[in-house]
Structure formats: structure tokens, C-alpha cells
Enzyme design. Structure first.
Site, PDB file in Angstrom:
ATOM      1  N   TYR A   1      51.008  28.421  32.318  1.00 59.37           N
ATOM      2  CA  TYR A   1      49.786  28.728  31.545  1.00 59.37           C
ATOM      3  C   TYR A   1      49.352  27.550  30.676  1.00 59.37           C
ATOM      4  O   TYR A   1      48.149  27.328  30.470  1.00 59.37           O
ATOM      5  CB  TYR A   1      49.979  30.019  30.726  1.00 59.37           C
ATOM      6  CG  TYR A   1      49.924  31.221  31.636  1.00 59.37           C
ATOM      7  CD1 TYR A   1      51.092  31.814  32.131  1.00 59.37           C
ATOM      8  CD2 TYR A   1      48.702  31.708  32.092  1.00 59.37           C
ATOM      9  CE1 TYR A   1      51.039  32.862  33.032  1.00 59.37           C
ATOM     10  CE2 TYR A   1      48.636  32.767  32.997  1.00 59.37           C
ATOM     11  CZ  TYR A   1      49.807  33.334  33.465  1.00 59.37           C
ATOM     12  OH  TYR A   1      49.756  34.364  34.378  1.00 59.37           O
TER      13      TYR A   1
ATOM     14  N   ARG B   1      47.288  25.375  32.883  1.00 56.14           N
ATOM     15  CA  ARG B   1      45.962  25.966  33.117  1.00 56.14           C
ATOM     16  C   ARG B   1      45.101  25.909  31.863  1.00 56.14           C
ATOM     17  O   ARG B   1      43.887  25.686  31.912  1.00 56.14           O
ATOM     18  CB  ARG B   1      46.121  27.406  33.615  1.00 56.14           C
ATOM     19  CG  ARG B   1      46.704  27.480  35.015  1.00 56.14           C
ATOM     20  CD  ARG B   1      47.056  28.887  35.404  1.00 56.14           C
ATOM     21  NE  ARG B   1      45.881  29.735  35.574  1.00 56.14           N
ATOM     22  CZ  ARG B   1      45.960  31.057  35.775  1.00 56.14           C
ATOM     23  NH1 ARG B   1      47.154  31.638  35.821  1.00 56.14           N
ATOM     24  NH2 ARG B   1      44.880  31.784  35.928  1.00 56.14           N
TER      25      ARG B   1
ATOM     26  N   ASP C   1      39.507  32.547  32.088  1.00 56.57           N
ATOM     27  CA  ASP C   1      38.889  31.376  31.454  1.00 56.57           C
ATOM     28  C   ASP C   1      37.723  31.822  30.562  1.00 56.57           C
ATOM     29  O   ASP C   1      37.300  32.969  30.627  1.00 56.57           O
ATOM     30  CB  ASP C   1      38.414  30.378  32.533  1.00 56.57           C
ATOM     31  CG  ASP C   1      37.319  30.945  33.449  1.00 56.57           C
ATOM     32  OD1 ASP C   1      37.519  30.972  34.680  1.00 56.57           O
ATOM     33  OD2 ASP C   1      36.269  31.375  32.927  1.00 56.57           O
TER      34      ASP C   1
ATOM     35  N   HIS D   1      41.466  41.053  32.694  1.00 59.85           N
ATOM     36  CA  HIS D   1      42.806  40.487  32.895  1.00 59.85           C
ATOM     37  C   HIS D   1      43.240  39.612  31.732  1.00 59.85           C
ATOM     38  O   HIS D   1      44.183  38.820  31.866  1.00 59.85           O
ATOM     39  CB  HIS D   1      42.849  39.675  34.198  1.00 59.85           C
ATOM     40  CG  HIS D   1      42.714  40.526  35.416  1.00 59.85           C
ATOM     41  ND1 HIS D   1      42.403  39.997  36.650  1.00 59.85           N
ATOM     42  CD2 HIS D   1      42.847  41.869  35.593  1.00 59.85           C
ATOM     43  CE1 HIS D   1      42.349  40.983  37.541  1.00 59.85           C
ATOM     44  NE2 HIS D   1      42.605  42.126  36.929  1.00 59.85           N
TER      45      HIS D   1
ATOM     46  N   CYS E   1      54.489  42.748  17.536  1.00 60.53           N
ATOM     47  CA  CYS E   1      53.484  43.564  16.814  1.00 60.53           C
ATOM     48  C   CYS E   1      52.182  43.683  17.587  1.00 60.53           C
ATOM     49  O   CYS E   1      51.279  44.413  17.187  1.00 60.53           O
ATOM     50  CB  CYS E   1      53.235  42.984  15.413  1.00 60.53           C
ATOM     51  SG  CYS E   1      52.284  41.455  15.431  1.00 60.53           S
TER      52      CYS E   1
ATOM     53  N   ASN F   1      29.805  35.308  47.805  1.00 63.73           N
ATOM     54  CA  ASN F   1      31.119  34.688  47.976  1.00 63.73           C
ATOM     55  C   ASN F   1      30.977  33.485  48.904  1.00 63.73           C
ATOM     56  O   ASN F   1      29.953  33.310  49.561  1.00 63.73           O
ATOM     57  CB  ASN F   1      32.088  35.732  48.580  1.00 63.73           C
ATOM     58  CG  ASN F   1      33.550  35.376  48.384  1.00 63.73           C
ATOM     59  OD1 ASN F   1      33.962  34.269  48.696  1.00 63.73           O
ATOM     60  ND2 ASN F   1      34.322  36.309  47.836  1.00 63.73           N
ATOM     61  N   LEU F   2      32.052  32.661  48.927  1.00 64.07           N
ATOM     62  CA  LEU F   2      32.035  31.515  49.851  1.00 64.07           C
ATOM     63  C   LEU F   2      32.179  32.004  51.287  1.00 64.07           C
ATOM     64  O   LEU F   2      31.626  31.438  52.230  1.00 64.07           O
ATOM     65  CB  LEU F   2      33.203  30.589  49.477  1.00 64.07           C
ATOM     66  CG  LEU F   2      33.206  29.184  50.078  1.00 64.07           C
ATOM     67  CD1 LEU F   2      31.957  28.433  49.641  1.00 64.07           C
ATOM     68  CD2 LEU F   2      34.452  28.414  49.662  1.00 64.07           C
ATOM     69  N   GLU F   3      32.942  33.105  51.427  1.00 66.96           N
ATOM     70  CA  GLU F   3      33.157  33.689  52.761  1.00 66.96           C
ATOM     71  C   GLU F   3      33.393  35.182  52.582  1.00 66.96           C
ATOM     72  O   GLU F   3      33.652  35.639  51.452  1.00 66.96           O
ATOM     73  CB  GLU F   3      34.386  33.032  53.412  1.00 66.96           C
ATOM     74  CG  GLU F   3      35.662  33.199  52.598  1.00 66.96           C
ATOM     75  CD  GLU F   3      36.866  32.517  53.222  1.00 66.96           C
ATOM     76  OE1 GLU F   3      36.691  31.579  54.020  1.00 66.96           O
ATOM     77  OE2 GLU F   3      37.984  32.928  52.880  1.00 66.96           O
TER      78      GLU F   3
END
Ligand code: BV8
Ligand code: ZN
Length: 231
Positions: A53, A56, A94, A109, A120, A199-201
Site C-alpha cells: 500500500y 500504491r 484512489d 472499498h 478504536c 470499458n476497454l473490452e
């Protein structure tokens, strides 16, 4: 007009952030995201998961929104001006939607630029690396504020309420592999709503969509937004 938009990793692909599956997933050389994005992986090797993480988070801070994020922010603003309704739910952790100007983003997410206390539950901004020594004021250990596989997505009540009210459901840059997000199109269809895939595909649930546009998000999303606003 009442629009419900669901985005996935494909909307951020051209900003240089890795996708999990399909074209561009080769970015994940050192890590297998499906294996690492789990509470078991974090319990087993927290340093490796923090490293995943941290890498990223640094990439994200150096990245910029692309034309698809900008177009969706414009759509939100224009629909608000016209008195329409607009819900943007993202599977992405992001902040590129926000940096492009989107005002209300539901991160089902979680968010890479936030950390959560394992004791906590306090959530705070986090733009620096986390490590196994990172502590909350209460002494609890800090983890990324993201939803791992096997954990419950955030804001599901608000999401399903908005989905029930929407006239059009639009999925952008998502493979339709991860639930419950992948099931939203079926819920929309069950109510007779129009469903559109950008979408791309073709995604794993492409056949559930009435309207399907294929190409790079930075190209097809701005032209689709123009079309919607011209109606
Ligand atoms: C839950 C955060 C219970 C962390 C992520 C069997 C059946 C049904 C469900 C399950 C099952 N077995 C296990 C489950 C549950 C599991 C699941 O769905 N597993 C899958 C693998 C089968 N789900 C869960 O555990 C979820 N929790 O179910 O709890 C519950 C349910 C309901 C209500 C209450 C409780 C939690 C899942 C969340 C996991 N965390 N991310 C992190 O990011 O590290 S998921 C992860 O995958 C990312 O968020 C990613 O965004 C997300 C989904 O993937 P996509 O966004 O679709 O991205 P992907 O890479 O897959 O695809 C990219 C797409 O972009 C492709 O289509 C590609 O063509 C396209 N693309 C690429 N480039 C471009 C492009 N498109 C346009 N332009 C481009 N340039
Ligand atoms: Zn704490």
C-alpha cells in the site's frame, strides 16, 4: 435525470494506477493484489502488505486524474445545476475523482489516503508510509483504511438506496469480477432500469448491459458525457 455511476480500476488505468485484471494488470510484478488485499495476508505479513500500500500511495500522490475523471466531475456539476440526481460509487481507493472535482464520491472499498486504527476504529488522513510501528493516539496499530476481500464494503445502505432510485445504471472500467459491486447491474435490471457499460473490452457481465461502449476511458467517457448532457 437520475444517474448511478459505478467506477472501477479501469477509470484510473490511464493515470498510471495498476488494474487488478485484464489489460494493464501486468503492472503488478512484485505483488499479487488478490492475495495481498486480505486480512489474512495482513496478519501473516503486515510489513509486506504495508509495503504494497505504501508503493500504491506514493504512486497515487505522483499521479493525476485523466479526462474520464474530469468528464464525470463535469457531469455531476451539470446535473446538479439542472436539478437532476447523480450518485458516483467507486471501487477504487484512489482520490482521482475528487482531485478532478467530483464532490460526492462513495468509496465502497475505502481510501488509500486514509488510515484506520485496528483498536478504536478512528480514521485519519494518511499521505505518508505506514509501518508495523505506526500507532494511533490510543496506542492501537494503524492499517490502511481499505476494504479487503472478505471484509464488508462501506456505505452499502446508502449505495442500495441510490441504486433503487436511479433511472440509469452506468458501469465504467470495471471487470464485473468483485462482489457485491458486480451484482449492482442485476439489481438495476431487475427494476427495469437502463444499464450502460463503458470499458476497454467487454466485462465479465457484459451481457447484462443494454448499451455497451468500448475504448479507453479517457476517450469514451468524455464523449458519452457530451451525449448525455446534449439530451
Ligand atoms: C464482501 C480494495 C460480504 C483493496 C478491493 C463468490 C461469489 C461472490 C462473491 C464472492 C465469492 N467469493 C468471495 C466473494 C466475496 C468477494 C469477491 O467478490 N471475490 C471475487 C474475487 C470473487 N468480495 C468481497 O470479499 C467483498 N466483501 O463480499 O463482504 C458482504 C457483501 C455485501 C454486503 C455486505 C457484506 C469485498 C471486496 C473488496 C475487495 N477490495 N479493493 C485494494 O484496492 O487493494 S477489490 C479490488 O478489485 C479493487 O477495488 C478493484 O477496483 C476491484 C474490482 O475490480 P475492478 O475495479 O473491476 O478492476 P479490475 O482490475 O478487476 O478490472 C479493470 C477493468 O478496467 C477491466 O474490465 C479492464 O478491461 C478495464 N480497463 C483497463 N484499462 C482501461 C479499462 N477500461 C477503460 N479504459 C481503460 N484504459
Ligand atoms: Zn485508536
Amino acid at each position: 435525470m437520475n444517474l448511478f455511476i459505478l467506477t472501477g480500476a479501469g477509470v484510473s488505468a490511464e493515470s498510471g494506477l495498476g488494474v487488478f485484471r485484464g489489460p494493464g494488470a501486468a503492472l503488478w510484478k512484485r505483488y499479487n493484489p488478490i492475495r495481498l488485499a486480505t486480512p489474512e495476508a495482513f496478519a501473516h505479513d503486515p510489513a509486506l502488505v504495508h509495503d504494497f500500500y505504501n508503493t500504491r500511495r506514493r504512486n497515487l500522490i505522483a499521479a493525476s486524474p485523466n479526462a474520464a475523471h474530469v468528464a464525470l466531475a463535469r457531469l455531476e456539476a451539470e446535473l446538479a445545476r439542472r436539478g437532476g440526481a447523480f450518485t458516483l460509487v467507486t471501487q477504487n481507493i484512489d482520490d482521482l475523482h475528487e482531485r478532478a472535482g467530483s464532490k460526492n464520491v462513495i468509496h465502497m472499498h475505502g481510501e488509500l489516503l486514509k488510515a484506520r486504527c485496528a483498536s478504536c476504529g478512528a480514521v485519519r488522513d494518511c499521505r505518508d508510509d505506514l509501518s508495523v510501528d505506526s500507532r494511533c493516539g490510543c496506542g492501537g496499530a494503524l492499517r490502511p483504511h481499505v476494504v479487503w476481500f472478505g471484509e464488508t464494503p462501506l456505505d452499502t445502505d446508502e449505495i442500495y438506496e441510490a441504486l433503487a432510485a436511479a433511472e440509469i445504471f452506468v458501469a465504467i472500467g470495471t471487470s464485473g469480477a468483485v462482489y457485491p459491486a458486480a451484482g449492482f447491474v442485476r439489481a438495476a435490471r431487475a427494476r427495469g432500469r437502463r444499464c450502460c457499460e463503458l470499458n476497454l473490452e467487454p466485462s465479465g457481465n457484459a451481457e447484462e448491459f443494454d448499451d455497451r461502449r468500448y475504448g479507453a476511458a479517457s476517450e469514451i467517457v468524455p464523449s458519452w458525457v457530451e451525449e448525455i448532457l446534449a439530451r
